[in-house]
Structures are given as C-alpha cells and as structure tokens.
Design a protein around this motif. Structure first.
Motif, PDB file in Angstrom:
ATOM      1  N   GLU A   1       0.862  -1.181   0.000  1.00 49.17           N
ATOM      2  CA  GLU A   1       0.000   0.000   0.000  1.00 49.17           C
ATOM      3  C   GLU A   1       0.900   1.233   0.000  1.00 49.17           C
ATOM      4  O   GLU A   1       1.831   1.321   0.792  1.00 49.17           O
ATOM      5  CB  GLU A   1      -0.896  -0.014   1.236  1.00 49.17           C
ATOM      6  CG  GLU A   1      -2.024   0.987   1.210  1.00 49.17           C
ATOM      7  CD  GLU A   1      -2.942   0.827   2.411  1.00 49.17           C
ATOM      8  OE1 GLU A   1      -2.623   1.428   3.465  1.00 49.17           O
ATOM      9  OE2 GLU A   1      -3.938   0.100   2.311  1.00 49.17           O
ATOM     10  N   LEU A   2       0.615   2.164  -0.897  1.00 48.08           N
ATOM     11  CA  LEU A   2       1.501   3.311  -1.100  1.00 48.08           C
ATOM     12  C   LEU A   2       0.804   4.624  -0.766  1.00 48.08           C
ATOM     13  O   LEU A   2      -0.332   4.861  -1.183  1.00 48.08           O
ATOM     14  CB  LEU A   2       1.971   3.347  -2.559  1.00 48.08           C
ATOM     15  CG  LEU A   2       2.895   4.498  -2.973  1.00 48.08           C
ATOM     16  CD1 LEU A   2       4.243   4.396  -2.260  1.00 48.08           C
ATOM     17  CD2 LEU A   2       3.097   4.495  -4.492  1.00 48.08           C
TER      18      LEU A   2
ATOM     19  N   ASP B   1      -3.004   3.539  -1.629  1.00 48.26           N
ATOM     20  CA  ASP B   1      -3.304   2.851  -2.885  1.00 48.26           C
ATOM     21  C   ASP B   1      -2.630   1.482  -2.926  1.00 48.26           C
ATOM     22  O   ASP B   1      -1.438   1.352  -2.616  1.00 48.26           O
ATOM     23  CB  ASP B   1      -2.825   3.684  -4.078  1.00 48.26           C
ATOM     24  CG  ASP B   1      -3.734   4.862  -4.367  1.00 48.26           C
ATOM     25  OD1 ASP B   1      -4.868   4.626  -4.811  1.00 48.26           O
ATOM     26  OD2 ASP B   1      -3.309   6.009  -4.139  1.00 48.26           O
ATOM     27  N   ASP B   2      -3.388   0.459  -3.320  1.00 49.14           N
ATOM     28  CA  ASP B   2      -2.833  -0.883  -3.455  1.00 49.14           C
ATOM     29  C   ASP B   2      -1.863  -0.947  -4.629  1.00 49.14           C
ATOM     30  O   ASP B   2      -2.132  -0.406  -5.708  1.00 49.14           O
ATOM     31  CB  ASP B   2      -3.943  -1.908  -3.675  1.00 49.14           C
ATOM     32  CG  ASP B   2      -4.730  -2.186  -2.410  1.00 49.14           C
ATOM     33  OD1 ASP B   2      -4.223  -1.868  -1.316  1.00 49.14           O
ATOM     34  OD2 ASP B   2      -5.857  -2.710  -2.513  1.00 49.14           O
ATOM     35  N   VAL B   3      -0.744  -1.631  -4.398  1.00 46.24           N
ATOM     36  CA  VAL B   3       0.279  -1.789  -5.429  1.00 46.24           C
ATOM     37  C   VAL B   3       0.624  -3.274  -5.534  1.00 46.24           C
ATOM     38  O   VAL B   3       1.321  -3.823  -4.680  1.00 46.24           O
ATOM     39  CB  VAL B   3       1.543  -0.967  -5.084  1.00 46.24           C
ATOM     40  CG1 VAL B   3       2.607  -1.164  -6.156  1.00 46.24           C
ATOM     41  CG2 VAL B   3       1.201   0.510  -4.931  1.00 46.24           C
TER      42      VAL B   3
ATOM     43  N   ASN C   1      -4.929  -0.484 -11.164  1.00 45.77           N
ATOM     44  CA  ASN C   1      -4.239  -0.053  -9.953  1.00 45.77           C
ATOM     45  C   ASN C   1      -3.524   1.272 -10.183  1.00 45.77           C
ATOM     46  O   ASN C   1      -3.237   1.645 -11.320  1.00 45.77           O
ATOM     47  CB  ASN C   1      -3.218  -1.109  -9.517  1.00 45.77           C
ATOM     48  CG  ASN C   1      -3.868  -2.405  -9.096  1.00 45.77           C
ATOM     49  OD1 ASN C   1      -4.328  -2.550  -7.965  1.00 45.77           O
ATOM     50  ND2 ASN C   1      -3.917  -3.364 -10.013  1.00 45.77           N
ATOM     51  N   ALA C   2      -3.231   1.946  -9.087  1.00 48.70           N
ATOM     52  CA  ALA C   2      -2.522   3.220  -9.185  1.00 48.70           C
ATOM     53  C   ALA C   2      -1.093   3.029  -9.666  1.00 48.70           C
ATOM     54  O   ALA C   2      -0.523   3.903 -10.326  1.00 48.70           O
ATOM     55  CB  ALA C   2      -2.526   3.920  -7.830  1.00 48.70           C
ATOM     56  N   ALA C   3      -0.506   1.877  -9.343  1.00 48.35           N
ATOM     57  CA  ALA C   3       0.878   1.593  -9.714  1.00 48.35           C
ATOM     58  C   ALA C   3       1.116   0.098  -9.567  1.00 48.35           C
ATOM     59  O   ALA C   3       0.254  -0.638  -9.082  1.00 48.35           O
ATOM     60  CB  ALA C   3       1.844   2.381  -8.827  1.00 48.35           C
ATOM     61  N   ILE C   4       2.302  -0.346  -9.984  1.00 44.93           N
ATOM     62  CA  ILE C   4       2.697  -1.737  -9.796  1.00 44.93           C
ATOM     63  C   ILE C   4       4.054  -1.788  -9.106  1.00 44.93           C
ATOM     64  O   ILE C   4       4.874  -0.873  -9.240  1.00 44.93           O
ATOM     65  CB  ILE C   4       2.774  -2.509 -11.127  1.00 44.93           C
ATOM     66  CG1 ILE C   4       3.837  -1.888 -12.048  1.00 44.93           C
ATOM     67  CG2 ILE C   4       1.418  -2.580 -11.800  1.00 44.93           C
ATOM     68  CD1 ILE C   4       4.240  -2.780 -13.205  1.00 44.93           C
ATOM     69  N   HIS C   5       4.270  -2.862  -8.362  1.00 46.71           N
ATOM     70  CA  HIS C   5       5.574  -3.156  -7.766  1.00 46.71           C
ATOM     71  C   HIS C   5       6.248  -4.136  -8.711  1.00 46.71           C
ATOM     72  O   HIS C   5       5.777  -5.260  -8.892  1.00 46.71           O
ATOM     73  CB  HIS C   5       5.368  -3.750  -6.374  1.00 46.71           C
ATOM     74  CG  HIS C   5       6.620  -4.208  -5.707  1.00 46.71           C
ATOM     75  ND1 HIS C   5       6.604  -5.046  -4.612  1.00 46.71           N
ATOM     76  CD2 HIS C   5       7.934  -3.961  -5.965  1.00 46.71           C
ATOM     77  CE1 HIS C   5       7.841  -5.295  -4.228  1.00 46.71           C
ATOM     78  NE2 HIS C   5       8.666  -4.650  -5.037  1.00 46.71           N
ATOM     79  N   LEU C   6       7.328  -3.708  -9.337  1.00 43.01           N
ATOM     80  CA  LEU C   6       7.939  -4.473 -10.420  1.00 43.01           C
ATOM     81  C   LEU C   6       8.495  -5.810  -9.938  1.00 43.01           C
ATOM     82  O   LEU C   6       9.356  -5.873  -9.058  1.00 43.01           O
ATOM     83  CB  LEU C   6       9.054  -3.655 -11.069  1.00 43.01           C
ATOM     84  CG  LEU C   6       9.718  -4.287 -12.294  1.00 43.01           C
ATOM     85  CD1 LEU C   6       8.710  -4.492 -13.422  1.00 43.01           C
ATOM     86  CD2 LEU C   6      10.880  -3.417 -12.775  1.00 43.01           C
ATOM     87  N   GLU C   7       7.977  -6.876 -10.541  1.00 41.35           N
ATOM     88  CA  GLU C   7       8.427  -8.223 -10.212  1.00 41.35           C
ATOM     89  C   GLU C   7       9.913  -8.370 -10.510  1.00 41.35           C
ATOM     90  O   GLU C   7      10.400  -7.961 -11.560  1.00 41.35           O
ATOM     91  CB  GLU C   7       7.627  -9.235 -11.031  1.00 41.35           C
ATOM     92  CG  GLU C   7       7.880 -10.679 -10.654  1.00 41.35           C
ATOM     93  CD  GLU C   7       6.962 -11.619 -11.411  1.00 41.35           C
ATOM     94  OE1 GLU C   7       7.470 -12.377 -12.267  1.00 41.35           O
ATOM     95  OE2 GLU C   7       5.741 -11.581 -11.165  1.00 41.35           O
TER      96      GLU C   7
ATOM     97  N   ILE D   1       7.880   8.997   1.834  1.00 42.73           N
ATOM     98  CA  ILE D   1       7.112   8.009   1.077  1.00 42.73           C
ATOM     99  C   ILE D   1       6.770   6.892   2.058  1.00 42.73           C
ATOM    100  O   ILE D   1       7.654   6.384   2.756  1.00 42.73           O
ATOM    101  CB  ILE D   1       7.918   7.441  -0.102  1.00 42.73           C
ATOM    102  CG1 ILE D   1       8.265   8.551  -1.104  1.00 42.73           C
ATOM    103  CG2 ILE D   1       7.154   6.315  -0.796  1.00 42.73           C
ATOM    104  CD1 ILE D   1       9.256   8.112  -2.176  1.00 42.73           C
ATOM    105  N   TYR D   2       5.488   6.518   2.121  1.00 35.14           N
ATOM    106  CA  TYR D   2       5.060   5.482   3.054  1.00 35.14           C
ATOM    107  C   TYR D   2       4.612   4.236   2.297  1.00 35.14           C
ATOM    108  O   TYR D   2       3.774   4.311   1.397  1.00 35.14           O
ATOM    109  CB  TYR D   2       3.907   5.986   3.924  1.00 35.14           C
ATOM    110  CG  TYR D   2       4.239   7.231   4.715  1.00 35.14           C
ATOM    111  CD1 TYR D   2       5.104   7.173   5.808  1.00 35.14           C
ATOM    112  CD2 TYR D   2       3.691   8.462   4.366  1.00 35.14           C
ATOM    113  CE1 TYR D   2       5.413   8.314   6.534  1.00 35.14           C
ATOM    114  CE2 TYR D   2       3.996   9.609   5.082  1.00 35.14           C
ATOM    115  CZ  TYR D   2       4.857   9.528   6.166  1.00 35.14           C
ATOM    116  OH  TYR D   2       5.165  10.657   6.874  1.00 35.14           O
TER     117      TYR D   2
END
Length: 218
Positions: A77-78, A89-91, A105-111, A153-154
């Motif tokens: 969550e960002l 926002d869920d990432v 989604n608002a963004a992605i966490h790059l695999e 940044i949280y």
C-alpha cells in the motif's frame, strides 16, 4: 467637438484591440483544449507496448536476489503526501507488461525487485503519468515531479507494518537504463518511476531510503 471625436475614436480603437485580444486568447484556448483532449484520451506514453509504459525488463527474478521473508500476500500500500492522488493505494507485485494490473491499480511493484522487509532491497514501483480514463490508473503519478529531496514516502505491507522512506534523489533516465533497479549495499530503498513530460520519452525516477519501520498496533 473635434477633441471629443478624437477621444471617441481612441476609445473605439481601445475596445477593438481588447476584443481582438480576447478572441485570440479564446482561439488559442480552443485549439489547446482540442489537442489536450486528444492526448488525455490516449494511454500514458508513446512507447510501443500496449499500455505505452516503459519499465525496466529484468533478466533475473526476485527469488534469485532476495529472501522470501515477509507476508504471504505481497501486495503493498503506497502513500506519498507530496502527490495528490497517492494515498493508501494498493500496489500489486507483477511484471511491467501486466496491462490489466496497470489499468486497475494506481501503480505496480515491479516483479524481480525487492520488498520493504528485506534488509537490502530496491522496492521498485512504477505508475502512469496519464493512465487510462475511468480507471484507477488515471493521472495517479501525474504530479510525481512534485516529490523532492526530504519528502516522505510510506509503504505498508499486508500485515500492516509501515515503512517510512525519505527521498534522497530525483533524476531522469532513458527507458534502457536498468541500473535504476539495482540495490545499494546494505540499504533498503524505494524507487518511484513514471514517464517524463511532455513527450513521455524518458523516465522520471524518485528514490528514498528506509528510515523507520512501524509495526501495526496489536
């Protein structure tokens, strides 16, 4: 009488000049709105992939680089106070080619990149500048350029643990520069990425270092 006519003539000329200026400004605004509307109806960038989204393509996976600690649910969550649209926002953790995740989604966490609970990691998060209208991606990272050195940044994991990062660097790289996903020895950092304006040809990158970890209250 002659002086009066001169004043009237000058007044008419002034009014005509003002009206002409208003019409010119209105015309420029109309043309600008036309082109802006066309751009906002498109996807986020002008790259070749379906979502117009340039993220680094990693040749290694996270399992080869980092530990498997942390919650089973890898969704983060960002929250970025300096950005008006990024709050809780869920990432999801996924690839840069996961178009459905990029739209919903608002963004992605790059695999292939690290997690906030790792002792050494680069938590790489990417979001659209424009995104897709009427979806969660719409304009989410539009104001990434507002984030500066010293801002917070949280990131929160699925267990409720919050990780606070302090921004130490902002810079621009080309889409081929994969070094931005590299870790820093002994450090846990977060990287936020989006496309540059106005042409979306490069990547704006914001990086912060982990400064505090707060467990969820029992």
């Amino acid at each position: 009488m002659k002086k009066y006519n001169v004043h009237r003539s000058r007044a008419r000329n002034a009014i005509s000049w003002v009206l002409s200026l208003i019409m010119i400004v209105a015309g420029i605004a109309l043309v600008a709105s036309f082109f802006l509307a066309g751009r906002l109806d498109s996807t986020a960038t002008n790259s070749d992939d379906p979502g117009g989204f340039n993220v680094p393509k990693l040749e290694t996976t996270r399992e080869e680089n980092t530990s498997n600690a942390g919650p089973e649910d890898k969704t983060l969550e960002l929250t970025v106070p300096a950005m008006s649209r990024i709050e809780n926002d869920d990432v999801p953790y996924t690839t840069g080619t996961d178009e459905e995740a990029l739209k919903t989604n608002a963004a992605i966490h790059l695999e292939g990149t690290g997690f906030p609970w790792d002792s050494e990691a680069n938590v790489y998060i990417a979001g659209h500048r424009l995104g897709y209208p009427n979806t969660e991606s719409w304009l989410t990272f539009w104001d990434l350029s507002n984030v500066g050195v010293g801002d917070d940044i949280y990131v929160t994991d699925a267990n409720g643990t919050r990780y606070t990062y302090s921004v130490f660097k902002t810079f621009v790289v080309s889409p081929s520069d994969t070094h931005v996903t590299d870790t820093r020895p002994g450090k846990n950092i977060v990287t936020l990425q989006s496309c540059t304006l106005p042409d979306y040809k490069e990547r704006l990158v914001v990086q912060g270092e982990l400064t505090e970890t707060t467990e969820k209250a029992a």
